[in-house]
Scaffold this active site. Structure first.
Site, PDB file in Angstrom:
ATOM      1  N   GLN A 188      -1.239  -3.848   1.854  1.00  0.00           N
ATOM      2  CA  GLN A 188      -0.719  -3.369   3.135  1.00  0.00           C
ATOM      3  C   GLN A 188      -1.516  -3.984   4.276  1.00  0.00           C
ATOM      4  O   GLN A 188      -2.750  -4.023   4.221  1.00  0.00           O
ATOM      5  CB  GLN A 188      -0.818  -1.843   3.217  1.00  0.00           C
ATOM      6  CG  GLN A 188       0.209  -1.123   2.386  1.00  0.00           C
ATOM      7  CD  GLN A 188       1.626  -1.217   2.951  1.00  0.00           C
ATOM      8  OE1 GLN A 188       1.876  -1.921   3.926  1.00  0.00           O
ATOM      9  NE2 GLN A 188       2.555  -0.534   2.322  1.00  0.00           N
ATOM     10  N   PHE A 211       6.495  -1.458  -8.774  1.00  0.00           N
ATOM     11  CA  PHE A 211       6.133  -2.300  -7.617  1.00  0.00           C
ATOM     12  C   PHE A 211       4.679  -1.988  -7.229  1.00  0.00           C
ATOM     13  O   PHE A 211       4.386  -1.641  -6.092  1.00  0.00           O
ATOM     14  CB  PHE A 211       7.048  -2.025  -6.412  1.00  0.00           C
ATOM     15  CG  PHE A 211       8.520  -2.044  -6.724  1.00  0.00           C
ATOM     16  CD1 PHE A 211       9.222  -3.238  -6.677  1.00  0.00           C
ATOM     17  CD2 PHE A 211       9.196  -0.887  -7.070  1.00  0.00           C
ATOM     18  CE1 PHE A 211      10.579  -3.271  -6.958  1.00  0.00           C
ATOM     19  CE2 PHE A 211      10.547  -0.906  -7.347  1.00  0.00           C
ATOM     20  CZ  PHE A 211      11.249  -2.100  -7.295  1.00  0.00           C
ATOM     21  N   CYS A 238       9.461   0.595   3.261  1.00  0.00           N
ATOM     22  CA  CYS A 238       9.181  -0.041   4.555  1.00  0.00           C
ATOM     23  C   CYS A 238      10.476  -0.442   5.238  1.00  0.00           C
ATOM     24  O   CYS A 238      10.450  -1.110   6.268  1.00  0.00           O
ATOM     25  CB  CYS A 238       8.280  -1.262   4.357  1.00  0.00           C
ATOM     26  SG  CYS A 238       9.006  -2.498   3.258  1.00  0.00           S
TER      27      CYS A 238
HETATM   28  C1  LIG Z   1       5.658  -3.152  -0.727  1.00  0.00           C
HETATM   29  S1  LIG Z   1       4.700  -3.938  -1.968  1.00  0.00           S
HETATM   30  C2  LIG Z   1       3.885  -2.540  -2.645  1.00  0.00           C
HETATM   31  C3  LIG Z   1       2.630  -2.821  -3.428  1.00  0.00           C
HETATM   32  C4  LIG Z   1       1.714  -1.645  -3.745  1.00  0.00           C
HETATM   33  N1  LIG Z   1       2.434  -0.460  -4.165  1.00  0.00           N
HETATM   34  C5  LIG Z   1       0.806  -1.352  -2.557  1.00  0.00           C
HETATM   35  O1  LIG Z   1       0.914  -0.283  -1.967  1.00  0.00           O
HETATM   36  O2  LIG Z   1      -0.034  -2.194  -2.233  1.00  0.00           O
HETATM   37  C6  LIG Z   1       5.936  -4.373  -3.122  1.00  0.00           C
HETATM   38  C7  LIG Z   1       5.415  -5.040  -4.373  1.00  0.00           C
HETATM   39  O3  LIG Z   1       6.494  -5.210  -5.281  1.00  0.00           O
HETATM   40  C8  LIG Z   1       6.400  -6.469  -5.909  1.00  0.00           C
HETATM   41  N2  LIG Z   1       7.761  -6.785  -6.393  1.00  0.00           N
HETATM   42  C9  LIG Z   1       8.784  -7.361  -5.727  1.00  0.00           C
HETATM   43  N3  LIG Z   1       9.900  -7.363  -6.469  1.00  0.00           N
HETATM   44  C10 LIG Z   1       9.584  -6.762  -7.649  1.00  0.00           C
HETATM   45  C11 LIG Z   1      10.323  -6.433  -8.828  1.00  0.00           C
HETATM   46  N4  LIG Z   1      11.626  -6.746  -8.951  1.00  0.00           N
HETATM   47  N5  LIG Z   1       9.694  -5.793  -9.824  1.00  0.00           N
HETATM   48  C12 LIG Z   1       8.375  -5.467  -9.723  1.00  0.00           C
HETATM   49  N6  LIG Z   1       7.623  -5.756  -8.621  1.00  0.00           N
HETATM   50  C13 LIG Z   1       8.216  -6.388  -7.609  1.00  0.00           C
HETATM   51  C14 LIG Z   1       5.806  -7.369  -4.854  1.00  0.00           C
HETATM   52  O4  LIG Z   1       5.183  -8.492  -5.429  1.00  0.00           O
HETATM   53  C15 LIG Z   1       4.807  -6.424  -4.170  1.00  0.00           C
HETATM   54  O5  LIG Z   1       3.549  -6.473  -4.786  1.00  0.00           O
END
Ligand SMILES: C[S@@+](CC[C@H](N)C(=O)[O-])C[C@H]1O[C@@H](n2cnc3c(N)ncnc32)[C@H](O)[C@@H]1O
Length: 460
Positions: free
Chosen positions: A286, A315, A406
């Site tokens: 973040q 995620f 978000c």
């Molecule tokens: C908004 S970030 C949240 C990360 C974590 N929860 C944090 O608070 O730091 C979204 C995350 O989802 C990952 N991501 C994107 N598409 C995905 C998918 N289809 N399956 C799993 N992870 C995914 C991205 O790489 C990223 O690390």
């Protein structure tokens, strides 16, 4: 819809009453029965603007003069405010920004989140210098290079930036030194339209562990005067890391195809709630660590308020939420699609000796959870959930879901499916990005009992 005969042609001035704010922070208003979007105009204002285009049923107009000012209008701190696409609301008092964010999210989610579920928006304590990651582009021309954010509405133009007030002060030194190295070396900016030039982006990240991590993104080729660049950046206090990333993609976005470490160890240290997260360039974190700490604290509080023995963190990034819950759970599984982030997450768990946490590389929409899962955390990127995921959560329900979003539009779309089987019991917006129209929203959903299935949704 515009009525025949009322269309004001391009270049014509129009006076508009601004009644609301749009998703990009622009003022929305009506004049002569037509709808206008005007950047820089604030709700409650009457403005004169010049029409320059049309977009999805709206007339686009450029602000020329504020004829009646909002009492919440303020002087922006950045000289490039209005041209730079980074901030939309430096001209608006912070409490008014929070009110607009909250109003918009509540209205969007009203069919699924009733008034009883909402807690008041959590505003940021520090509204400047909060941003731990900025992505700048090179523009201009050889000898007159620019390095900054893309111009609002004109992604191919760059607004030169000496200082960005939403980023930390050290950014200024990094930007100055990279720019003077590039000018000395006579380098040209990459041009998206022709595909010519060399310099593409400069990404700068800071961690609360003290250091910084910069990535210079160029086309593939030779890096001139590498020693000069490294010597200049190594004189910055505090010390940091520099990566050289080569990317020949046609896309505008930063893409790491090949990278070489030029300075430091290439790692960034973040601290949230007493936990240390070590991460590399490609791992998400973040961009506002102070407010991320409050957000993660809120998720932990809600998670621990109900069954939480076995948790699935979809995620998961570098494990920000998974590790924050680990001490209170029998098992936490994190799922993440980016390989380096999964490696970082596992190293962070191992560093604390936590055997109850494990991380899986994969796509959240393909992961099949166990019968005994108590809680699923969802924290997807801006695009929201793949349609398969909310559908599976409806067909194979878990007792509780905490959704961190978000993007309120994507959240509303996903709640339309999840609402078939879950009721929202808690919701709160958290502002991680002051002066922008972006906001995080946390929604807690509880599985409805069979007799609740026929109840009206909470918003009705
Ligand atoms: C908004 S970030 C949240 C990360 C974590 N929860 C944090 O608070 O730091 C979204 C995350 O989802 C990952 N991501 C994107 N598409 C995905 C998918 N289809 N399956 C799993 N992870 C995914 C991205 O790489 C990223 O690390």
């Amino acid at each position: 819809m515009a009525r025949r005969g009322t269309w004001k042609p391009y270049g014509q001035a129009v006076e508009v009453e601004i009644s609301a704010a749009g998703p990009g922070g622009e003022g929305l208003g009506l004049a002569d029965g037509a709808r206008y979007r005007i950047h820089g105009a604030l709700p409650g204002e009457r403005v004169r603007a010049r029409i320059f285009g049309r977009k999805t049923g709206w007339r686009m107009a450029a602000l020329e003069e504020v004829l009646r000012e909002s009492a919440d209008r303020r002087s922006p701190r950045c000289p490039s405010f209005g041209q730079c696409g980074g901030c939309a609301w430096q001209n608006l008092a912070y409490p008014a920004q929070l009110a607009l964010l909250e109003e918009r999210v509540r209205a969007l989610l009203a069919p699924w989140v009733g008034p009883h579920a909402w807690a008041p928006i959590l505003g940021a304590e520090e509204v400047f210098h909060y941003r731990g990651k900025i992505e700048l582009s090179f523009g201009g021309e050889t000898g007159a290079l620019r390095l900054g954010f893309n111009r609002r509405g004109r992604y191919w133009e760059v607004v030169d930036l000496d200082e960005c007030h939403i980023g930390p002060p050290v950014n200024r030194q990094i930007i100055e030194r990279v720019k003077s190295w590039a000018s000395r070396a006579g380098l040209a900016p990459y041009r998206t339209r022709s595909g010519e030039g060399f310099l593409r982006h400069l990404v700068i990240r800071q961690g609360r562990g003290g250091g910084w991590l910069a990535a210079l993104v160029t086309r593939s080729g030779e890096l001139p005067d590498e020693a000069g660049l490294v010597a200049s950046l190594s004189a910055i206090d505090p010390p940091g890391s520099l990566l050289w990333v080569c990317s020949d993609t046609l896309a505008q976005a930063v893409k790491v195809e090949e990278s070489r470490l030029l300075l430091g160890d290439g790692r960034l240290v973040e601290r949230l709630g007493g936990i240390e997260y070590v991460l590399g360039l490609e791992s998400f974190f973040q961009a506002n660590a102070e407010m991320a700490e409050r957000l993660v604290g809120m998720v932990r509080e809600r998670a621990l308020a109900g069954p939480h023995g076995r948790v699935l963190d979809l995620f998961c990034g570098v494990g920000t939420i998974a590790l924050a819950l680990a001490d209170a759970c029998a098992e936490v599984v994190g799922v993440e699609a980016v390989g380096p982030a999964v490696t970082d997450a596992q190293l962070n768990a191992d560093a604390r000796g936590w055997r109850q946490v494990r991380f899986v590389l994969g796509e959240a929409e393909k992961y099949l959870w166990d019968e005994g899962t108590d809680l699923v955390i969802l924290d997807p990127p801006r695009s929201g959930l793949h349609p398969r995921l909310p559908r599976r959560l409806v067909e194979h329900p878990v007792p509780r879901v905490i959704y961190v979003s978000c993007n309120p539009e994507a959240l509303a779309r996903d709640l339309a499916v999840l609402g078939e089987r879950y009721a929202a019991t808690f919701a709160r917006c958290v502002d991680l990005f002051p002066h922008t129209p972006h906001v995080e929203t946390v929604v807690e959903l509880n599985r409805m009992t069979p007799d609740q299935d026929s109840l009206p949704t909470p918003g009705e």
